[in-house]
Design an enzyme around this catalytic site. Sequence first.
Site, short mmCIF file in Angstrom:
data_model
loop_
_atom_site.label_atom_id
_atom_site.label_comp_id
_atom_site.label_asym_id
_atom_site.label_seq_id
_atom_site.Cartn_x
_atom_site.Cartn_y
_atom_site.Cartn_z
N ASP A 70 -9.06 -35.87 16.00
CA ASP A 70 -8.57 -35.32 14.74
C ASP A 70 -7.95 -33.94 14.99
O ASP A 70 -6.82 -33.64 14.56
CB ASP A 70 -9.75 -35.22 13.75
N LYS A 91 -16.52 -33.98 25.37
CA LYS A 91 -17.39 -32.81 25.53
C LYS A 91 -18.68 -33.32 26.19
O LYS A 91 -19.80 -33.05 25.73
CB LYS A 91 -17.65 -32.20 24.14
N ASP A 141 -12.20 -28.97 25.41
CA ASP A 141 -11.77 -27.59 25.17
C ASP A 141 -10.67 -27.21 26.16
O ASP A 141 -9.67 -26.60 25.80
CB ASP A 141 -12.96 -26.61 25.22
N TYR A 158 -17.73 -38.75 11.97
CA TYR A 158 -17.03 -39.25 10.79
C TYR A 158 -17.68 -40.49 10.21
O TYR A 158 -17.21 -41.03 9.22
CB TYR A 158 -15.56 -39.50 11.11
#
Length: 513
Positions: free
Chosen positions: A263, A206, A239, A159
């Site tokens: 987000d 991640k 995930d 972002y």
Amino acid sequence: MFATDRFGTAFSGIFAGMTHTAPAPRDAATTPTTVPITVIRGDGIGPEVMEATLRLMREAGAKLDIEECIAGAEVFRSGDETGVPDDTKASIERTGVALKGPLETPIGFGEKSANVTLRKMFETYGNIRPAREIPGLETPYAGRGVDLVIVRENLEDLYAGIEHMQTPGVCLSLKVITHHGSEKIARLAFEYARATGRKSVTCATKANIMKLGEGMFKRTFDEVAVDYPEIEARQILVDNCAHQLVIRPEQFDVIVTTNMNGDILSDLTSGLVGGLGFAPSANIGSETAMFEAVHGSAPDIAGKDLANPSALMLSSVMMLRHIGQPVVADAIEDAVLYTLEEGTFLTGDIAKEHDPVGTTAYTDAVISNLGKQPTVGERRVTRPLIMPAIDWRPKQVVAKTRAVVGMEVLLEEAEMTAAQVGKAVEACTEGSPLRLALISSRGTKVYPGEIDDVEMIETWRCRFVRADESVELTDDQIFRVLSCLGETFRWSNVQKLQVFDGKPGYTKVSGED
Ligand code: NAD
């Protein structure tokens, strides 16, 4: 090292989210002083839900000195490409607290969203989104006691908005993760957990794929966790976190995560407890805090007295706790939850058994329910949140040793095979201390070797390393190879390969030995 915020101990904050039942005894807050805040009504349904919230705060006895400002669509249309005029900026600088409605970026005006501009302008690095079961609201999770908070890093990651087209068909978007940014958000998450009596903080990353960026976030979290021994620190892959949130959300307390993960996860967690229409949020920096509903400007229902103002009302609860008016905050929260639980006067998005009412009638009902308490839920005992101290000098993590050991260049070439590109590139290293180690395509090695099962595109990332590992490379040696490559290929991106304290500051490509 810590400091209290600009309000000193008044950062009692505790944007603890939807909590209630018997009001906890409050001391200093029983006679609050008037606090200046900036109010931005915003676009679409913004003016309606803001009017409802201002009325409710007034009736509940909030002591506020309101500075009304504008931002968003009308500002873009007036030709200001930031969507945030100087007067608005000055007001927020003065008050340090803003309650804002949703802002729109009208298509064709302005490049960046005014929301993102505001976050960056005021360095609100932490986005806090509580998700707690709302009494009376039917969801697949009702009765399971979902009560968690997402603490999302708000300024870095993808972002940062740094994107470059390398060719007309290939884009690189830069994911920026810093040790400093990761440390601030990890500390904020632990301080928030401490202040709200929460038992665990889970770091969702991640890091198995993005070992350096998401990996640094994960490692920094572990470093910070040592300072909070009473709080359980957990790691999870993002995930799996999404999966676990759907399977067993009640296992989570505070989740801290990078910007894009946060987000997505925070929309998911809003969905667990009734949807975006009920999700409040706070954007927190060391000098400024902005409170807003998570939903957007809902242009489809704007101006029709149909909007549900609950999310902004609950955001005002977070704000009132933040500015040291917790008694008023509790009263508003109780009244909203009581009205929802009672279920007689509900807006069209949630009304089931009774005819829906409009924004104004719903607000009237909430106001008439001030002083009443919902039957379920337990108020969380909170104490002042301590903000991590921010040192505004440029931050540097210093390595004891570092060396430039190679470079990577992104070349454009649509006609040649990998082997032809490899040979042409190798020709540029003759007489140079650099040698071509490999060429990759979208992260997978395609040269050297007989590799024919990788789909090729028009860009080739060529990794050069030192022929002699005892010699540090100079810029001049790098420029010479680059200049030779430029005679045959278009190149668009150059990256030095560095080693810090003996550890490579770059990742292996898939297929590399
Ligand atoms: P949205 O949240 O505005 O609307 C999605 C759906 O939810 C619509 O059907 C809408 O009617 C409904 N809805 C939303 N809030 C509601 C409420 N309070 N009561 C009843 N129904 C409600 O999302 P969108 O349509 O994707 O975005 C519209 C605009 O809002 C866009 O310009 C977007 O950029 C902007 N936006 C702003 C913010 C912000 O300012 N923080 C956040 C999200 C979107």
